[in-house]
Write an enzyme that holds these catalytic residues in place. Structure first.
Site, PDB file in Angstrom:
ATOM      1  CG  HIS A 209      -0.086   0.180   2.524  1.00 10.44           C
ATOM      2  ND1 HIS A 209       0.610  -0.864   3.099  1.00 10.44           N
ATOM      3  CD2 HIS A 209       0.151   1.264   3.319  1.00 10.44           C
ATOM      4  CE1 HIS A 209       1.231  -0.434   4.179  1.00 10.44           C
ATOM      5  NE2 HIS A 209       0.984   0.857   4.343  1.00 10.44           N
ATOM      6  CG  ASP A 211       1.969   4.960   4.790  1.00 11.87           C
ATOM      7  OD1 ASP A 211       1.383   3.862   4.705  1.00 11.87           O
ATOM      8  OD2 ASP A 211       3.041   5.118   5.409  1.00 11.87           O
ATOM      9  CG  HIS A 268       5.414   1.145   2.595  1.00 12.60           C
ATOM     10  ND1 HIS A 268       4.861   2.295   2.038  1.00 12.60           N
ATOM     11  CD2 HIS A 268       4.896   1.072   3.839  1.00 12.60           C
ATOM     12  CE1 HIS A 268       4.081   2.880   2.924  1.00 12.60           C
ATOM     13  NE2 HIS A 268       4.065   2.151   4.019  1.00 12.60           N
ATOM     14  NE  ARG A 278       9.713  -4.874  11.005  1.00 11.84           N
ATOM     15  CZ  ARG A 278       8.869  -4.053  10.383  1.00 11.84           C
ATOM     16  NH1 ARG A 278       7.646  -4.448  10.099  1.00 11.84           N
ATOM     17  NH2 ARG A 278       9.245  -2.839  10.042  1.00 11.84           N
TER      18      ARG A 278
END
Ligand code: GA4
Length: 336
Positions: A209, A211, A268, A278
């Protein structure tokens, strides 16, 4: 600036590239120049010596891990994500899924407290206050960066971008994403995997996507997972080397629109490959709902004619929640 070629050295997903690093302790005009270059070429850069105290980051990190380690029933008291709140696997309202759990909140203390207090157990003030401190620091940082970008671009009003975020009505968000380690991810029915030949079987943490906001400021622990799409070759995913002492900063759609396409809002994603979980902690610098976003007149030239029609942030937000994560939203606002 670290000299890099933004392309994987080979097709091995375990080879990570270093993004252009910008050191905030360098001279301001140098920082401005390099930031503009990075935003034009990659839409992403790594920021070092950013000034956010390590203790603030460490404390919010350990408190966030403590939150995600709680039983599902407790975490769910801060959900379901409407779209704000605690969520797991489901992203947005249109069937997107990912192998993560998250907490998505308006980036202000009352809004944070309001959700966090529902969780129960430990004193909600502890987590709220730490997250509130983190938001204050990252918001300030984002505004400073936007100001430096304004200077680097030589804008008449260097605060053209930053003032939208400093506005008391700013719709900024804070997001904590927790990606379980590869092994511990048990419920694979809801897990999206990449089906293309070269990436077969890669587990998606947060699908591709761009941002929607102005600027994103992200810090993660030392676990890899972030990948960015090369602006030069749209099909290549560049795995980014993690650096817990740095922030990763990227241009959002609204900044691409305001700069009339000079800065690029790059796609990204986050993938899950690691043996350890993570955690990323993200601040999305956002204007107020009523802000009218349009290319700054100084960015519109004969060589670069008007590319986007004006829109309000409320209008964009409504549209983004009606579309899939991977949609190219800004395309719908191109001027004819
Ligand atoms: C992507 C960037 C941010 O994480 C986010 C996401 C939001 C959400 O999780 O609710 C969206 C996504 C993001 C864009 C399209 C819509 C909305 C999920 C989704 C499918 C918080 C944001 O602002 O937009």
């Amino acid at each position: 600036m670290v000299a890099i070629s933004l392309s994987p050295e080979n097709n091995d997903r375990t080879v990570f590239s270093d993004l252009p690093a910008i050191d905030l302790s360098w001279k301001r005009d140098k920082v401005g120049r390099l930031m503009v270059k990075a935003c034009e070429e990659f839409g992403f850069f790594k920021l070092i010596n950013h000034g956010v105290p390590k203790e603030v980051i460490d404390r919010v990190e350990s408190e966030s891990l403590e939150f995600f380690a709680r039983p599902a029933a407790e975490k769910q008291r801060a959900g379901p994500p409407n779209p704000l709140g605690f969520g797991s696997k489901k992203i947005g309202f249109n069937g997107d899924t990912g192998d993560l759990e998250y907490l998505l909140l308006h980036a202000n203390r009352p809004a944070i407290y309001q959700k966090v207090r529902n969780i129960g157990g430990r004193d909600p003030n502890i987590f709220s206050n730490l997250l509130g401190d983190y938001v204050d620091y990252t918001k300030d940082l984002a505004c400073d960066l936007l100001e430096i970008m304004g200077e680097g671009l030589g804008l008449e009003d260097r605060n053209s971008f930053s003032k939208l975020v400093r506005d008391g009505q700013s719709d900024s968000l804070v997001r904590l994403n927790h990606y379980p380690s590869y092994e511990s991810s048990v419920d694979q029915r809801l897990t999206a995997v990449i089906k293309s030949k070269e990436d077969k079987g890669t587990r998606i943490g947060f699908g591709e996507h761009s941002d929607p906001q102005l600027l994103t400021v992200l810090r993660s622990n030392d676990v890899e997972g972030l990948q960015i799409q090369s602006p030069l070759d749209g099909n290549v995913w560049i795995p980014v080397k993690s650096d817990p002492s740095a922030f990763f900063v990227n241009v959002g759609d609204a900044l691409q629109a305001m700069t009339n396409g000079r800065f690029v809002s790059v796609r990204h994603r986050a993938i899950v490959t690691a043996q350890r979980s993570r955690l990323s902690m993200i601040f999305f610098a956002t204007p107020s709902l009523q802000t009218r976003i349009s290319p700054l007149s100084e960015m519109v030239t004969i060589e670069n004619p008007l590319r986007y029609r004006p829109y309000t942030w409320a209008e964009y937000k409504k549209m983004m929640y009606s579309l899939r994560l991977a949609s190219n939203r800004l395309e719908l606002f191109q001027s004819d």
